[in-house]
Design a protein around this motif. Structure first.
Motif, short mmCIF file in Angstrom:
data_model
loop_
_atom_site.label_atom_id
_atom_site.label_comp_id
_atom_site.label_asym_id
_atom_site.label_seq_id
_atom_site.Cartn_x
_atom_site.Cartn_y
_atom_site.Cartn_z
N PHE A 32 6.38 12.08 -0.86
CA PHE A 32 7.11 11.89 0.41
C PHE A 32 6.78 10.52 1.01
N ALA A 33 5.68 9.90 0.54
CA ALA A 33 5.32 8.56 1.00
C ALA A 33 6.49 7.58 0.84
N PHE A 78 -6.26 17.47 -8.60
CA PHE A 78 -6.03 18.10 -7.30
C PHE A 78 -4.53 18.31 -7.07
N ASP A 79 -4.23 19.17 -6.14
CA ASP A 79 -2.83 19.48 -5.88
C ASP A 79 -2.21 18.38 -5.04
N SER A 80 -1.43 17.53 -5.68
CA SER A 80 -0.85 16.40 -4.96
C SER A 80 0.61 16.67 -4.61
N THR A 81 1.01 17.93 -4.68
CA THR A 81 2.40 18.29 -4.35
C THR A 81 2.81 17.68 -3.02
N GLY A 82 3.91 16.96 -3.03
CA GLY A 82 4.46 16.43 -1.78
C GLY A 82 4.00 15.03 -1.44
N ILE A 83 3.06 14.46 -2.23
CA ILE A 83 2.55 13.13 -1.88
C ILE A 83 3.64 12.07 -2.06
N PHE A 111 6.04 12.74 -20.35
CA PHE A 111 5.99 12.02 -21.62
C PHE A 111 5.03 12.70 -22.59
N LEU A 161 0.81 -1.24 0.00
CA LEU A 161 0.00 0.00 0.00
C LEU A 161 0.84 1.29 0.00
N PRO A 162 1.89 1.37 0.84
CA PRO A 162 2.70 2.61 0.81
C PRO A 162 3.28 2.88 -0.57
#
Lengths: 112, 241
Positions: free
Chosen positions: B165-166, B158-163, B31, B14-15
């Motif tokens: 980091f997972a 949506f703004d997924s900036t930083g996701i 791409f 999942l991570p």
């Protein structure tokens, strides 16, 4: 098929062959040596070493190291992951908390 | 509690979903905005090449119409760190039959991290089934990310900036698990110092390979002092047989 698509397909095959080759090499050459003490030693401790270096390299790339932030935007969430994981040892909880806090910092604090 | 191999694989992987979706999408967007090919070539690359940094490099190589031999060499150099990954899984993958080629093909940084950090029972066939499903889940996440990114292009929802980091958080968690599982913490310190040295002295594209090479050198240096432990383990195993 036009020449451009043919180039892209041969490109993909060349890239795939090279990538697979790097992953295949140890299995091709060391499969029979897997009980050799040196292979055991490397196999046992490499994951820990690689995990540590991935943490450091990715943290360095995730943070803003200019003053006055000095990487705290990445070190803070990272510290949260460490504390939560040592405390609760729930991988998913540690990951979610770390990622969400990092996203909040990057999206809200940095843009303000 | 006994859970099915698929449940175990989904839970453990999942991570990586949270890391691979945004990373795959980053590649897909790159791409479709830089190149003039149909969008579905992006997930095709995720299916056939399956290498994060490799595919992102591939976009700039495609832009420059790079010759195939150069492409082959560039990919070989960029992915050279994978040469060391198999070392830790020689035993786990031994006798995996039809699953083995795919297990080797799918050995990315993240799959390697999951497979080497998870607890294993003595039931080797079952564990190889779980390894296979983890590898498969990870690649599905990656292909999905590539497809979504290339298909949506710049019109992101949506703004997924930083996701992403997972993935950093995942490596931290796995590093703590390694720290707890091993008696010697030499490798962890070697890894951290090697990464600092590589990050300070070398360009980003070479840092991983240089750092891994430094760790291997450090482990070679440590080996003579620990050699006796392994011969002891081998003798024990022979007594068991």
């Amino acid at each position: 098929m036009n020449g451009d698509t043919f180039y892209l397909l041969s490109f993909i095959l060349a890239a795939a062959a090279a990538t697979f080759l790097t992953r295949l090499l140890p299995f091709a050459f060391l499969g029979r040596q897997r009980n050799h003490p040196l292979v055991q030693h490397l196999g046992r401790y490499l994951p820990a070493g690689i995990m540590a270096l991935l943490v450091v390299i990715f943290l360095l790339r995730s943070g803003n190291w200019q003053a006055p932030v000095l990487g705290m935007d990445a070190l803070g969430p990272a510290l949260l992951v460490v504390i939560l994981h040592l405390w609760k040892r729930n991988a998913l909880l540690s990951l979610m908390a770390g990622t969400l806090s990092y996203m909040l910092i990057q999206q809200l604090v940095i843009t303000v | 509690m006994q859970s099915s191999p698929l449940t175990t694989a989904l839970r453990l992987s999942l991570p990586v979903l949270f890391g691979y979706l945004p990373l795959g999408m980053a590649f897909g967007v790159l791409f479709s905005t830089q190149l003039d090919y149909a969008w579905w070539f992006a997930p095709l690359m995720g299916l056939v090449i399956y290498a994060g940094a490799g595919q992102i490099l591939a976009v700039s190589l495609l832009l420059a119409s790079t010759g195939l031999i150069e492409v082959f060499i560039a990919m070989l150099v960029l992915n050279a760190r994978h040469v060391f990954y198999g070392l830790s899984l020689l035993d786990a993958f031994a006798g995996a039959g039809w699953r083995k080629p795919y297990l080797i093909f799918g050995l990315t940084d993240e799959t390697y991290s999951l497979l080497t950090s998870r607890p294993r029972t003595r039931n080797k066939a079952l564990e190889q089934q779980v390894d296979f499903l983890i590898t498969l889940c990870n690649q599905i996440y990656w292909i999905l990310g590539c497809a979504l990114g290339a298909w949506l292009g710049r019109t992101l929802i949506f703004d997924s900036t930083g996701i992403d980091f997972a993935l950093v958080a995942l490596f931290i968690v796995l590093c703590i698990e390694q720290y707890k599982a091993l008696q010697s913490h030499f490798a962890i310190w070697a890894g951290a110092i090697a990464a600092l040295v590589a990050a300070l002295l070398f360009p980003a594209s070479q840092q991983l390979l240089i750092a891994i090479t430094l760790v291997v050198v450090a482990l070679f240096w440590q080996y003579p002092s620990r050699k006796h432990l392994y011969t002891a383990i081998n003798q024990d195993q022979q007594h068991e047989r």
